[in-house]
Structures are given as C-alpha cells and as structure tokens.
Scaffold this active site. Structure first.
Site, PDB file in Angstrom:
ATOM      1  N   THR A 164      24.482   1.660  21.997  1.00 18.64           N
ATOM      2  CA  THR A 164      24.028   2.769  21.534  1.00 18.64           C
ATOM      3  C   THR A 164      22.951   2.023  21.007  1.00 18.64           C
ATOM      4  OG1 THR A 164      26.580   3.802  21.535  1.00 18.64           O
ATOM      5  CG2 THR A 164      24.805   4.775  20.429  1.00 18.64           C
ATOM      6  N   VAL A 193      33.804  10.372  27.888  1.00 19.84           N
ATOM      7  CA  VAL A 193      32.439  10.632  26.525  1.00 19.84           C
ATOM      8  C   VAL A 193      32.850  10.336  25.338  1.00 19.84           C
ATOM      9  CG1 VAL A 193      31.270  12.803  25.245  1.00 19.84           C
ATOM     10  CG2 VAL A 193      31.715  12.714  27.550  1.00 19.84           C
TER      11      VAL A 193
END
Lengths: 293, 293
Positions: A164, A193
C-alpha cells in the site's frame, strides 16, 4: 495561510530482504513522490493535486505494492484499489478491484466530483478510461518479482510483506487531502477488497485531519480506523495520541499496520506497529525527511 | 442480562404512491421481519442470527429495495450489496455488486468469520454459493414493478424512492448486531457501490451501539455515518442526540436519509430526514410498534 506539508508512506510491514537490498531505491522513490507533490504545491496546485501526484509516483515504482508492481491474487492476477478525499467538503472518489487503469489513483480521482463515490471492477476501469485515464492490459501490471513472491508463498514460505502507498497533505490555503492506493494482499482471493478504497477505513480527510492507513486491511475496516482518528481529533485529542489509540484498536482486532496523518495545524503523525513503514515528510522550502524503520 | 430488542427499517425516502397503496402489505412485511427475528431470539439464537433473519425476510418482499425486488441499474440489471457486523468482536462480513445470491445478507454472513471482510461481484457470489447460499439467475431478481420504475425514470418522471432494508438487535446476552441490504439506487450506473456494504458508513456494530443506515449513500459514506454515531455514543452522547448529529452531518453533505440504532442499554433511535421510513421495533414478549412516516 498554512505552512504546507506533505507526508507519504509505502506500506507498513516487515523489514524484508527486499527492503534491505533496495533501501536506496526505496528512499529515492519516496523522495521523488514528495518532490513531485511539493512541485505541484509550488506550482499553485492544491492538496488534492499534491496527494494524487505523490501516489502516482509511488504507483509507478515496482517495489511498492500499488499500480505497477502490485501484489498478485491467488490466481496470479492483479486487482487494485485506491481512494482520494478532499477535506473541505469531504468529496471522495474510490475504485476497488480494478485491473486496467494504469494509475488507480487517477481512477479514484475521476470520481471525486461524480454522483457516485465508489465504483468497482470493470465498470470503474471503463469509467476512468472514458475520462481520459490511461489503460493497460491487466498482464502489464504483473512483475516478475511479484510472480516469484506468489510462488514462494505457495511453497509455504512467507515472503516479506509491505504494501500500500499513501499520501496526506495540508496546502497553504488550509485544504487537507488524503490518497491511498494498493495492490491488496499477496495471495488474496480475487474479489477481496481491503480498507484502502473504503472511505473512513483506510482513507479520510475533513477540515480537521487527513489520514492514509496501511496494514492488515480487515482490522482497519473493523475499527473504522481513519474515521475514528478524525472523530478523536475532532474531540480535541492531540494527533499523535489519537493515532496511537487507533493503532491500539487495530491491534485489538488482530492487525498490525500504520498510518500517516496531518492535521489542520500542520502536525504530522506517522505511527506504525510493524517492523518497517517507509515514509517521508516534505515541508515548505523542500525540507525532507525519509525513514524506513 | 439485557432486555432484548430488535429494530428494522425498509428504507428512508418519499412517502410514495407505492407506499400509500401498499401500506398494509408493508406493515405486514415489517411485522413478519420482526417476528422472524424475535422467534430466533426466543429460540436461543443470538443477535447476529436475529438481524440476519429479519433482513432475509425483507429481502424476500418485492416492495422493498433489496434482494428480490431490488431497484434496477441503468442497464436494467440488478446489483445488490449487504453487510453484517457483530458487536462483541467487531467481526464483519460484506458483499457488494453481487448478482446471483438469493439472499445477499446470507452472502455477507458467509464472510463474518472469514479472513476477508468484503468481497465483490461474481467472486462474492461464488464464495457464498460454495458455502451453501442459494443462487438465482440474475434475471430472477428483476420485478415488473422495478422495470416500470426504471422506464418512468428514463421518461423523466421521478418515481417515489425508498430503498434499503436493515436491522439492529440487542440480545439477552448483551450482544449487539447490525445488518443492511440493498439493491442500490434506481438507475445507478452498474459498478456503483453505496454505503450499505461499507463497514462504518452504512453498517456498524461494536460493544456500544449497532446501527443500520439508509438514504443517499454517497452522503453517508462522506460522513462515515455509522462509525461517527458509534464514536459519539462512546463519548457519552445520548443515542438520540448522536443519531441526530449524524443525520445533520449527512444533510450538510447534501443527503437525506435515516438510520436505526440500538445501544447497549436497549435504547432505540430511528430518526430520518425524509418523508417516510417504514420501520418497526420489537421488544421481549412480542411487543411491536410499526410506523411508516
């Protein structure tokens, strides 16, 4: 008028061999992201443009888990998610499980002033492409490095994890903005998700604070991490203490991770509970700090 | 030991002709949902089972916008989303943009104790089916009524809107749970996901409060509505006042809507800013109240 400030992260996780071996390149990538965002501010653009620019730079760097170089799903595919939020009016745009938009953050940004906040899958890719976002073939996101990591995982090894990317910014007009982008969790089932594209979980900005989270996404979702941080700061709790409370709650939900946040006074917090979280802070005049652990 | 309580809603919106014409049927459907959930509690099942049961009942009712009878996307398809959350440990499960799972809330529930919180699209349908959830052909969710509504919308009319169903519960052991399910917004672009399946936006439960939201989803996302309510209640603000604050913030983001919430002491709030929000409350002993406006 505020003193502008930008912070970026490239994912909380282990201090992996990859990170050790490519420390200089990771620092350079963080620096390039900050300088790109700083240049946007100095060019008169706002905090939203700055975080978008920083995240685009990190999405292009193959060692960060976002855009090109994303971690692979269990079936070897890449599914990417991203979000951006503008603090002044809480406008937000987000995409989840997209496979074709070269820069997922551009796909998210295309929704910032749209009637819908969140779009998913092929429809989100199509929406972004129709608004000028560059499209790639899904296979173009797959790097040899991530293919090897998936093989290691399938062989029972635990390849070092860090994932990320994100950016937060306070601009000179006092506008706060946050952006986050991810390739998800190595070996995740397609269709999963995490917290990144969920406004209030992995990404948030209002008039008080902007925040971008990283780590075990499910724990951040179950804490409503980014929204909780804002509620605590709104109550008058200092940014650093509020950020630590959020990470403690994430830990109590079984997750490690970190976050970067900036408040309306320009305070920055970058706490993390993992071994490493490559990160950096830019302040007006080009004053930069970069850290990995 | 707590006095158990269940609340349900069938969507905030206009006091539409459909609602006026079918008022008795809507009341019956709310009552059936509450009695189904109440029976689960009286049978020794927990708050999670109760909210799941209530939402399943409402998903089966063609006049409510969830499951069978969902509002249609612009292309005439049905995409459904749902979420469930357990307050004791904040476990959560959610599905978005699914097209085949007969009861979307069952798809969400299948993820409650899974490694991932949120799954989307076909993969979420497949995940649910592999765990025993009944599957339908996508066309089976499309009702003649919703087809007419989409045509009216395309013709420039504004068919009355009310959408989304939800349930919250405090059981006798003090466990709180929340569940929400929706067919989305009439005429939405396929791929758009609203607040319902986003933990902290449309659905939330912790040890303090359980909440299910309904209304203009994007505004609820931009407020982090459900998570904000919990943060306010955690601060010691009374449930009713906290709920009103949340709706005020949603309004300031341009959205109307409502929510149902129950706290750990059994207080219930069911505020809404729209003309109507069909809703009901069940208390131990079978004491029922039902209201539409």
């Amino acid at each position: 008028m505020s003193e502008p400030v930008i912070a970026v992260h490239a994912g909380a996780g282990t201090y992996s061999d990859a990170l050790r071996q490519h420390e200089a390149a990771c620092r350079d990538a963080l620096q390039a992201a900050l300088e790109s965002a700083g240049a946007a501010l100095e060019d008169g653009q706002d905090a939203v443009a700055a975080v978008r620019s920083a995240v685009m730079a990190m999405e292009s760097f193959a060692l960060f888990n976002a855009g090109f170089g994303s971690a692979l799903c269990a079936d070897g595919s890449v599914e990417m998610s991203a979000a951006v939020m503008r603090g002044s009016d809480r406008a937000a745009g987000a995409v989840a499980a997209i496979t074709r938009t070269k820069h997922p953050i551009v796909g998210a940004h295309a929704l910032l002033d749209a009637p819908q906040v969140l779009m998913i899958g092929d429809r989100a890719d199509e929406y972004a492409a129709a608004r000028g976002a560059d499209a790639w073939e899904p296979s173009m996101f797959v790097t040899e490095r991530q293919r090897r990591r998936l093989e290691e995982r399938e062989a029972g090894d635990s390849p070092g994890e860090h994932g990320t990317v994100g950016a937060v910014c306070l601009d000179s007009a006092g506008l706060l903005a946050a952006a986050t982008s991810t390739g998800g969790r190595l070996g995740q089932p397609p269709g999963r998700v995490g917290d990144t594209p969920l406004i209030g979980a992995g990404t948030w900005a209002d008039r008080t604070v902007a925040v971008s989270c990283t780590g075990e996404g499910e724990a951040f979702i179950r804490v409503g991490a980014a929204r909780l941080l804002a509620a605590l700061v709104e109550q008058g709790i200092a940014l650093e203490a509020a950020a630590q409370t959020v990470l403690d709650e994430v830990h109590s939900c079984g997750g490690g991770g970190g976050l970067i946040a900036v408040d309306a006074r320009g305070n920055v917090a970058t706490p993390f509970s993992t071994e490493a979280m490559p990160r950096g802070v830019w302040r007006a005049g080009g004053n930069l700090t970069l850290e990995l652990t």
